[in-house]
Design an enzyme around this catalytic site. Sequence first.
Site, PDB file in Angstrom:
ATOM      1  N   SER A 153      51.537  18.977  81.012  1.00 22.87           N
ATOM      2  CA  SER A 153      50.607  19.730  81.864  1.00 22.87           C
ATOM      3  C   SER A 153      50.538  19.077  83.242  1.00 22.87           C
ATOM      4  CB  SER A 153      49.233  19.804  81.199  1.00 22.87           C
ATOM      5  OG  SER A 153      48.419  20.731  81.882  1.00 22.87           O
ATOM      6  N   ASN A 154      49.482  19.322  83.983  1.00 21.41           N
ATOM      7  CA  ASN A 154      49.344  18.733  85.324  1.00 21.41           C
ATOM      8  C   ASN A 154      47.861  18.552  85.634  1.00 21.41           C
ATOM      9  OD1 ASN A 154      48.294  21.217  86.735  1.00 21.41           O
ATOM     10  ND2 ASN A 154      50.197  21.992  85.867  1.00 21.41           N
ATOM     11  N   TRP A 155      47.565  18.084  86.848  1.00 17.27           N
ATOM     12  CA  TRP A 155      46.196  17.655  87.174  1.00 17.27           C
ATOM     13  C   TRP A 155      45.322  18.748  87.761  1.00 17.27           C
ATOM     14  CZ3 TRP A 155      44.754  13.365  85.023  1.00 17.27           C
ATOM     15  CH2 TRP A 155      45.684  12.349  84.791  1.00 17.27           C
ATOM     16  N   SER A 156      45.720  19.996  87.685  1.00 15.88           N
ATOM     17  CA  SER A 156      44.873  21.050  88.283  1.00 15.88           C
ATOM     18  C   SER A 156      43.516  21.114  87.567  1.00 15.88           C
ATOM     19  CB  SER A 156      45.570  22.409  88.192  1.00 15.88           C
ATOM     20  OG  SER A 156      44.668  23.410  88.617  1.00 15.88           O
TER      21      SER A 156
END
Length: 395
Positions: A210-213
């Site tokens: 995933s990512n940091w959004s």
Amino acid sequence: MTYLSNKNIVLCVTGSIAAYKSVYLASLIVKEGANLRVIMTESAKEFVGESSFSGITHNEVITGYYEGKTELSIDHVSIAKEADLIVVAPATANSIAKIALGISSEPIVGTILASKAPVIVAPAMDGDMFNSKQVQSNIKILHDLDMIISGPEKGRLASGINEYGRMTEPDKLLEEINKIFSKKKDFENIRAIVTAGATIESIDPVRFISNWSSGKMGIAIAEALRDRGAKVTFVHGRMDENSINGVKKIPVLSAIEMKDQILKEIDNNDLIIMSAAVADYRVKQKFEQKIKKEKLSSIDLEKNPDILAEIDNKKIVKVGFAAESENLIENAKKKLSSKDCNLIVANDITLEGSGFGSDNNKATLVHKEGCDDLPLMKKSELAHKILDRTIEYID
Ligand code: PMT
């Protein structure tokens, strides 16, 4: 003068323990200069007294159909015709069901049916009740009827559990009421999809990519659109908070799910703004069982579809984001043409206090006519700047 000066507001109080908050809400609304009429159900009277509301509003409280407390003496019709806004707070599961189905056995539903005023509904109930299929499908009906659903908020409920079910706090409800009367409505009759948050690509039942959004940028855009009159469908991945009201929410996990939901909705919309951070790759073979660490040495990936690029309906205005750590404008221009967008919001994600997770963002609006370089500002402010530009592309 305030936004509420001389406005006719109707506060409908139903039988929940949160009814005590409505007394304070009534006081806040009256202090802003509005003429407030209160309608109570019989069960609301188990929690608060009529005289609290009549004392605050200097108006008689309506509790039944045959009381003749207005000039016309058909109270629900008289109040409905004058109303600039109707607020149902707290709204129980029972009252939500009756409003959804138009069961006008008491004057709250009768008033709503007889009025053309906007309606805010602030649910308050046990968390599991709110999540039940029945309440959720009634909430969906209220959305489809263009009613604004405020909350519920997460917190300690009467049962002692910590869940979504608390009525929106009166101060926040007052803010939402003010917004209805204060904002320009240049997106009225526009239907928009906004994406937010991070997609999740599962590796096995415990691991994912995933990512940091955090979802903050998407929430700010969806709120700005809602406040400017648009009907918003909010398709979101994982977010740090989920506090947005008054939009239709569609939660998704993966990029494929996001794409499927968007394609289902897209032809009913005029605009899509994609601020979600979508994973470009997913795991080729998702494992059903947790992979033993000795066996987890590498993962095969395959490309996800480019959602924005795949939307090829020429009637839809497309706004994308570009999250870049180098060659900001050059890369944004490439995305403008490869994804066939009207506008790309280019943000340099290496800047401190900007981009992922932050309350602020520094962006350049890249479009066919050129670039508008904007200073660092609150995401809520940037959202309005994006809309000020986007409105130019809408017929
Ligand atoms: O959520 P916050 O913490 O508030 O952070 C905001 C943000 C930094 C996530 C946001 O401002 C932002 O930049 N969002 C886009 C992130 C991204 O995925 O950028 P990208 O350059 O990889 O993608 C370009 C555009 O194509 C984006 O609009 C993206 O939603 C879209 N995309 C990307 C991949 C894909 N497979 N399909 C897509 O449609």
